[in-house]
Design a protein around this motif. Structure first.
Motif, PDB file in Angstrom:
ATOM      1  N   ALA A  74       0.577  -1.449   0.242  1.00  0.00           N
ATOM      2  CA  ALA A  74      -0.025  -0.361   0.164  1.00  0.00           C
ATOM      3  C   ALA A  74       1.153   1.111   0.373  1.00  0.00           C
ATOM      4  O   ALA A  74       0.358   2.092  -0.361  1.00  0.00           O
ATOM      5  CB  ALA A  74      -1.100   0.372   1.144  1.00  0.00           C
ATOM      6  N   ARG A  77       2.112   2.466  -3.388  1.00  0.00           N
ATOM      7  CA  ARG A  77       1.214   2.210  -4.302  1.00  0.00           C
ATOM      8  C   ARG A  77       0.923   4.019  -3.788  1.00  0.00           C
ATOM      9  O   ARG A  77      -0.423   4.442  -4.430  1.00  0.00           O
ATOM     10  CB  ARG A  77       0.271   1.440  -4.482  1.00  0.00           C
ATOM     11  N   PHE A  79      -0.869   4.941  -1.291  1.00  0.00           N
ATOM     12  CA  PHE A  79      -2.111   4.565  -0.556  1.00  0.00           C
ATOM     13  C   PHE A  79      -1.812   5.824   0.779  1.00  0.00           C
ATOM     14  O   PHE A  79      -0.950   6.121   1.585  1.00  0.00           O
ATOM     15  CB  PHE A  79      -2.016   3.308   0.240  1.00  0.00           C
ATOM     16  N   VAL A  95      -4.293  -3.196  -4.318  1.00  0.00           N
ATOM     17  CA  VAL A  95      -3.562  -2.291  -3.227  1.00  0.00           C
ATOM     18  C   VAL A  95      -2.788  -2.616  -1.855  1.00  0.00           C
ATOM     19  O   VAL A  95      -2.041  -2.943  -2.377  1.00  0.00           O
ATOM     20  CB  VAL A  95      -4.592  -1.332  -2.148  1.00  0.00           C
TER      21      VAL A  95
END
Length: 148
Positions: A74, A77, A79, A95
């Motif tokens: 996550a 990425r 998040f 995710v």
């Protein structure tokens, strides 16, 4: 699972990780615990083991690794834990659950040797046919003649 009533089955941890913020909380907590334990261990010239941390958290060390992986994915990425903390992990596999490109690359086994590009050269610089019997024979001959 079979025999769900059996007392021998280990109790599952009371920790439930179903949302992003649950995950963030447990991973942050485990990192903090590790840092705290490590500081103590360092005074005794030792290193703390993740198993110790997992035990303290009441989860299996493999489960802690799994949470750490999901958290790292996550993070990689980008998040937003604040904004999307309410997200259910199982609803967003892209995710948390799908391996990142870096993870996939690291897991890739090396390609098998390609017979079209593998050329064996014998001691007198002649090319050797590369079927398996010939390779084995060449290895045997090379091994016997190698010491002279």
């Amino acid at each position: 699972s079979l025999g769900s009533g059996s007392a021998s089955k280990k109790q599952r941890s009371a920790i439930v990780v179903s949302t992003a913020s649950d995950l963030n909380q447990i991973v942050t907590h485990s990192k903090n615990l590790w840092a705290k334990y490590n500081a103590i261990a360092k005074e005794h010239n030792q290193k703390v083991n993740w198993i110790t941390v997992a035990k303290e958290l009441g989860i299996h060390v493999k489960v802690r690794e799994k949470y750490a992986r999901m958290h790292a994915r996550a993070e990689q990425r980008g998040f937003d834990w604040e904004k999307h903390g309410h997200w259910k992990i199982k609803d967003h596999p892209e995710v948390f659950l799908e391996p990142t490109a870096a993870e996939q690359k690291a897991k890739m086994p090396p390609p098998p040797p390609d017979s079209s590009t593998t050329v064996l050269i014998s001691e007198d610089n002649r090319e050797v046919p590369t079927d398996e019997a010939a390779v084995a024979a060449a290895a045997a001959v090379g091994g016997a003649a190698g010491g002279t």
